[in-house]
Write a protein that holds these residues in place. Structure first.
Motif, short mmCIF file in Angstrom:
data_model
loop_
_atom_site.label_atom_id
_atom_site.label_comp_id
_atom_site.label_asym_id
_atom_site.label_seq_id
_atom_site.Cartn_x
_atom_site.Cartn_y
_atom_site.Cartn_z
N GLU B 221 0.84 -1.21 0.00
CA GLU B 221 0.00 0.00 0.00
C GLU B 221 0.87 1.25 0.00
O GLU B 221 0.63 2.20 -0.74
N LEU B 222 1.88 1.23 0.87
CA LEU B 222 2.77 2.40 0.93
C LEU B 222 3.47 2.59 -0.40
O LEU B 222 3.58 3.72 -0.90
N ALA B 223 3.90 1.50 -0.99
CA ALA B 223 4.61 1.60 -2.26
C ALA B 223 3.72 2.23 -3.32
O ALA B 223 4.15 3.11 -4.07
N VAL B 224 2.45 1.79 -3.36
CA VAL B 224 1.56 2.33 -4.38
C VAL B 224 1.25 3.79 -4.09
O VAL B 224 1.28 4.64 -4.98
N SER B 225 0.99 4.11 -2.81
CA SER B 225 0.61 5.48 -2.51
C SER B 225 1.76 6.44 -2.69
O SER B 225 1.56 7.63 -2.91
N ALA B 226 3.01 5.95 -2.58
CA ALA B 226 4.15 6.83 -2.82
C ALA B 226 4.59 6.77 -4.27
O ALA B 226 5.63 7.31 -4.60
N SER B 227 3.81 6.12 -5.11
CA SER B 227 4.10 5.92 -6.53
C SER B 227 5.52 5.45 -6.78
O SER B 227 6.23 5.94 -7.64
N VAL B 228 5.90 4.46 -5.99
CA VAL B 228 7.16 3.77 -6.23
C VAL B 228 6.97 2.88 -7.45
O VAL B 228 5.88 2.34 -7.66
N THR B 229 8.00 2.78 -8.28
CA THR B 229 7.86 1.95 -9.48
C THR B 229 9.08 1.06 -9.62
O THR B 229 10.03 1.16 -8.85
N GLY B 230 9.03 0.21 -10.61
CA GLY B 230 10.19 -0.59 -10.94
C GLY B 230 10.31 -1.83 -10.08
O GLY B 230 9.37 -2.25 -9.43
N PRO B 231 11.51 -2.42 -10.06
CA PRO B 231 11.72 -3.64 -9.29
C PRO B 231 11.34 -3.47 -7.82
O PRO B 231 10.93 -4.42 -7.17
N MET B 232 11.47 -2.25 -7.33
CA MET B 232 11.16 -2.02 -5.93
C MET B 232 9.68 -2.25 -5.66
O MET B 232 9.29 -2.83 -4.65
N VAL B 266 14.62 -6.07 1.61
CA VAL B 266 15.82 -5.90 0.78
C VAL B 266 16.12 -7.17 -0.01
O VAL B 266 16.48 -7.14 -1.18
N TYR B 267 15.89 -8.31 0.63
CA TYR B 267 16.19 -9.57 -0.04
C TYR B 267 15.30 -9.75 -1.27
O TYR B 267 15.77 -10.19 -2.32
N ASP B 268 14.02 -9.41 -1.13
CA ASP B 268 13.13 -9.54 -2.27
C ASP B 268 13.56 -8.62 -3.40
O ASP B 268 13.53 -8.98 -4.57
N ARG B 269 13.96 -7.42 -3.01
CA ARG B 269 14.40 -6.47 -4.04
C ARG B 269 15.63 -7.00 -4.76
O ARG B 269 15.77 -6.85 -5.98
N PRO B 325 15.38 0.42 -16.00
CA PRO B 325 15.75 -0.56 -14.98
C PRO B 325 15.42 -0.11 -13.56
O PRO B 325 15.25 -0.92 -12.69
N LYS B 326 15.32 1.19 -13.36
CA LYS B 326 15.07 1.67 -12.00
C LYS B 326 13.61 1.91 -11.73
O LYS B 326 13.22 2.15 -10.60
N GLY B 327 12.80 1.92 -12.76
CA GLY B 327 11.38 2.16 -12.57
C GLY B 327 10.80 2.94 -13.72
O GLY B 327 11.36 2.92 -14.82
N GLU B 328 9.70 3.62 -13.46
CA GLU B 328 9.04 4.34 -14.54
C GLU B 328 9.81 5.61 -14.85
O GLU B 328 9.85 6.54 -14.06
N LEU B 329 10.41 5.64 -16.04
CA LEU B 329 11.11 6.83 -16.46
C LEU B 329 10.22 7.53 -17.47
O LEU B 329 9.96 7.00 -18.55
#
Lengths: 385, 385, 206
Positions: B221-232, B266-269, B325-329
């Motif tokens: 949820e936090l990842a989506v709400s902070a608009s984190v993208t990519g492998p993370m 971190v391991y999943d990432r 590679p790092k996310g949505e560019l």
């Protein structure tokens, strides 16, 4: 063969005999001490210099690099070049540092590492000082490096240094306990604290009756060696100087020769710890065919190679896990190990192997189960089409 | 359970203070000039404020004063590890703006380059993560060994190893020769073997598992709400890959899966990146096999190669995004009909992924903050722009 | 799974690389280093570094006509050109000053792409390090000049293609000129045969 084995002892005796022809006896006694001290004082730094080269070469090879090869053939003069560089570097004392402890720390840290050389049996009859409490002396002396490290960290007036110093103190206290306890079975079986007697207790089987070839000896060796690695602040226990976290830990604010002294202490420590591990568990200078001192150096350098190998492979563990490993895993295991050594002492034949091995393997298994927080989790990864 | 009070010297509670440390901008593990203002309680992080902007160099403003082609080499310098995907995003944005069709072969070449870039990025970011973990350069050098082969291909194709400046609006600058394609195929054959070795070195390593598992957990949820993208984001279990979601370029033609983690630590990432590399290899294999013959530049855009200044897209705006590679560019370009963009904006994944750093780090140790930062995978060139 | 097997496996990987580094090829776990000043990697033809100015045959005969296009297109604006004038103040088709600041240049190769006269190309020379960036890294016209033979040496494929194209263009131009000349002559001849052109009449009602 016999002369080759005793070459250093004989040459020292020769010099003393020669001096005895024209000098009074007390001078000869002094000279006897002086020669030994001189030998150690030369051996320590030279070992350190070439250990740096060895470390760089070996890690380079592990990483498919060449390593230093520009100064002299195969980079053999590299340590000298490094020394010149270190000596000519600017000596920086941070503003607001505690000048006295900042200055004294690098000097103090070298002393215990040099002192530890005194009880290492380098070969047959080549123990510099054959103390009857040799092992105890070694452990006591080597643990005082903490004070120097803490002085360095406090004197630098740097937060990273303080963190490193704190870590170092905690680490040293934690790892001293399993280290001492892992030596106990050896003392129990050998019946002596003198390093020379411990080596002699491993005589037999053509020089291969080493303590490491027993179940308790094997476990004690592993634990002792791990604790030794932790004591010399080497990877994977190099938290006090963990360069990726706290810059360089306690020696962040050191440069030039002072910095080199820290390095010297670290490498001499790893030499003495490896030497003592070889003495206690790998039969010291015992071994077939080759001269005794050569055997000792072979074993010691093999252990140092393992240390370098660790450094080339393993990531660093975290500070709380470091403590956990010492107190929750290594400590109980050493206590069980003492029990196993006792049982070994009182039983005979195949039964002693069976009993001790099963006790140790069982407790190892149990401890890994109890410390589930430290064992890897199994992960499942999904794939979206 | 009642809380026990612990007293020292008969006094009440111990008086302790928090320690404020600036990790960076000159620190071995901040991946550039990035600063974390950390408040520590012992070694535990109480608060963490990221401080950015040390590498700000007016990228967007410069692009607004330059021909459209002129800022292509500047996009190389955003995320200097992945110049090809940066070019890709920018080229797509301008093509959308000016309605340019890209020939099929150029699409294939772009996809090959973008996926090679992904290999380069993921393999080196895992190496750097391990460096942050304290492994002494071995994983990073193994990673660079492989990266070097791919960079050689970039050099052969585009003329530069890192600052490729290879894509043009409507196609690519140079064609891929059959020899280069054969070499790429050769790399694809060897790469899985290397990944195997890399994983043996790392994936099951107990120290790595201890350090990385359940550290820096990022809830979905936090990842989506902070608009984190990519492998993370995908490590947190959210199935969102722009290659699938947007089907840009010709990605719909290729069969590949999107690996998803479950915990988001971190391991999943780390492991999601390894799995992504395996999927990239699949895409590459298909692309190298199926690449059609034909033009590499749209006919409409060939004249503008010689005179970038005459390229004037119609008035309008366009946003195009790629799965870097790092996310949505993403690139947002507004044209006012002149030769220079009226507004140019980069949605940099490093920057947006980093905004949740404090949430990940609070309650963890200093050493964890470093590896969490390493697992976020930032490049300061893109972060500060 | 016994605790520690992962570590042991990892140790085996590094040990394997340690051993193979002594006898294996670079690709299979051998040493990857190329000892730079003595050994070098083969240069890739497309490798680009800093620009240079091309001349044909002798340095006087440089291709650059000082049109200033590269200076305008250069993204970091590292090129500075001043056109040469003759004594009468008539502009000549060559640069008096052509400076490239190598500290600013970012090796993008856009000057090469934009040049309509095939005059500026990217070099392979990269050993330009110096202690004085102001004096040594600001390259003037004469430092930048390099011959077409050198260009053929570093980038044979491109150079031959460009030469062929130029020759073709030249021939076309010559042919066109010849044709134009012939046409002109034919026209003149035709005009001579026809009546001489009448003088322009004054506009009616002037």
């Amino acid at each position: 063969m016999e002369t080759l084995d005793q070459i250093f002892v004989l040459s020292k005796k020769g010099i003393l005999d020669f001096l005895g022809t024209f000098l009074p006896e007390w001078v000869v006694t002094l000279a006897c001490v002086a020669i030994t001290i001189k030998a150690i004082a030369v051996l320590g730094p030279v070992t350190m210099m070439y250990l740096t080269l060895m470390e760089r070469k070996v890690i380079g090879r592990m990483q498919n690099r060449i390593g230093p090869n520009r100064v002299g053939k195969w980079g053999l003069l590299q340590p000298l070049a490094d020394g010149v560089k270190m000596l000519t570097k600017e000596d920086i004392v941070p503003h607001g540092a505690d000048a006295v402890s900042h200055f004294l720390a690098p000097i103090l840290i070298v002393i215990p590492s040099l002192l530890a050389f005194a009880v290492i049996p380098f070969g047959r009859g080549m123990t510099p000082v054959d103390l009857n409490v040799g092992v105890l002396f070694f452990i006591a002396v080597s643990s005082t490096t903490t004070i120097a490290i803490f002085m360095a960290s406090w004197g630098s007036r740097n937060k990273f240094s303080v963190l490193g110093g704190m870590r170092s103190a905690a680490q040293m206290i934690s790892y001293e306990v399993p280290m001492v306890l892992s030596v106990v079975p050896v003392i129990l079986i050998a019946g002596s604290l003198s390093t020379n007697d411990i080596v002699l207790a491993q005589a037999g089987w053509g020089g291969l009756k080493w303590f490491v070839f027993t179940p308790w000896g094997f476990f004690a060796f592993i634990i002792f060696f791990l604790c030794g690695v932790a004591e010399c602040n080497r990877s994977p226990f190099d938290l006090p100087e963990g360069e990726s976290e706290i810059v360089a830990g306690f020696h962040t604010e050191y440069s030039g020769m002072k910095f080199a002294l820290f390095y010297m202490a670290e490498f001499m420590n790893s030499f003495t710890v490896s030497g003592l591990a070889a003495t206690l568990f790998l039969g010291g200078w015992q071994g077939p065919f080759l001269p005794s001192w050569l055997w000792f150096f072979l074993k010691t350098y093999a252990l140092i190679f393992v240390m370098i190998w660790f450094r080339g492979t393993l990531p660093r563990i975290r500070v709380d896990q470091l403590m956990g490993l010492a107190w929750k895993f290594l400590m109980p295991l050493t206590l069980v190990n003492i029990l196993a050594a006792g049982l070994w002492y009182f039983t005979e034949g195949a039964a002693r192997w069976l009993i001790t091995a099963s006790i140790l393997a069982g407790s190892f298994w149990l401890l890994t189960k109890l410390n589930r927080g430290y064992t890897p989790e199994k992960r499942v990864y999904l794939f979206a089409e | 359970m009642t809380e026990k009070t612990f007293s020292l010297h008969g006094a009440g509670d111990m008086d302790t203070q928090t320690l404020e440390i600036n990790i960076g901008p000159q620190h071995p593990s901040t991946h550039g000039v990035f600063r974390m203002n950390v408040v520590l309680d012992g070694e535990t992080i109480v608060s963490l404020k990221p401080v950015m902007g040390y590498l700000h160099r007016n990228h967007e403003q410069i692009a607004e004063n330059m021909s459209y082609t002129g800022s292509m080499p500047y996009t190389d310098r955003l995320d200097y590890f992945n110049s090809m995907s940066n070019n890709f995003g920018y080229a797509m944005a301008v093509e959308k703006l000016a309605n340019i069709e890209v020939p099929e072969r150029a699409h294939y070449i772009r996809i090959i380059m973008a996926e090679l870039t992904r290999l380069v990025n993921h393999v080196s970011v895992i190496g750097f993560l391990l460096n942050d973990l304290g492994a002494f350069f071995t994983p990073v050098l193994y990673a660079f060994r492989e990266r070097e082969k791919i960079l050689d291909i970039f050099e052969e194709v585009a003329g530069a190893r890192m600052m490729c400046n290879y894509l043009r609006f409507g196609g690519v600058k140079y064609d891929l020769s059959p020899e280069v394609l054969a070499r790429i195929a050769g790399i694809l054959k060897k790469f899985p073997k290397f990944l195997e070795e890399f994983e043996t070195l790392l994936t099951k390593n107990e120290i790595l598992c201890m350090r990385c598992q359940n550290v820096g957990v990022l809830p979905a949820e936090l990842a989506v709400s902070a608009s984190v993208t990519g492998p993370m984001l995908r490590a947190s279990g959210v199935n969102y890959d722009i290659r699938k979601a947007d089907n840009y370029s010709l990605y719909e033609r290729f069969k590949f899966r999107v690996p998803l983690g479950q915990k988001g630590d971190v391991y999943d990432r780390y492991y999601v990146r390894i799995l992504e590399m395996r999927e990239s290899l699949k895409i590459l294999e298909q692309a190298v096999k199926e690449i059609p013959a034909g033009d590499i530049m749209s006919k409409k855009m060939v004249p503008f190669l010689k005179s970038p200044r005459n390229f004037k897209p119609p008035v309008g705006e366009a946003y195009a995004r790629v799965e870097a590679p790092k996310g949505e560019l993403g690139y947002y370009v507004v044209s006012d009909g002149t030769a220079q963009p009226w507004r140019y904006h980069v949605r940099a994944p490093s920057f947006i992924n980093l905004t949740i750093l404090e949430d990940l780090c609070i309650g963890q140790k200093v050493a964890d903050a470093i590896i969490i930062l390493g697992s976020v995978d930032i490049v300061l060139g893109e972060l500060d722009r | 799974m016994i605790f520690g097997t992962g570590i042991l496996q990892g140790l085996m990987v590094t040990l394997k690389n340690f051993v193979t580094s002594y006898f294996k090829a670079p690709d299979e776990g051998g040493i990857f280093t190329v000892e730079y000043p003595e050994k070098r990697l083969p240069e890739k033809e497309r490798f680009r570094n800093f620009p240079f100015l091309l001349y044909d045959k002798n340095p006087e005969n440089l291709r650059c006509v000082a049109c200033d296009i590269c200076a305008k297109e250069c993204p970091p604006k590292c090129i500075y050109i001043v056109r040469e004038f003759d004594k009468d103040g008539k502009p000549l088709k060559r640069p008096a000053v052509f400076d490239i600041d190598f500290t600013v240049c970012m090796n993008c190769g856009i000057c090469e792409e934009a040049c309509p006269f095939d005059a500026i190309y990217m070099d392979h020379e990269f050993e330009i390090a110096s202690a004085d960036r102001h004096a040594k890294l600001l390259y003037h016209r004469d430092d930048l000049l390099k011959s077409n033979e050198y260009f053929h040496k570093i980038r044979p494929t491109d150079a031959s293609a460009i030469d062929a194209r130029r020759r073709e263009a030249e021939e076309k131009k010559k042919a066109a000129e010849a044709a134009a000349l012939a046409a002109q002559k034919a026209k003149e001849a035709a005009a001579a045969q026809a009546k001489p052109p009448e003088p322009p009449k004054p506009a009616a009602g002037a």
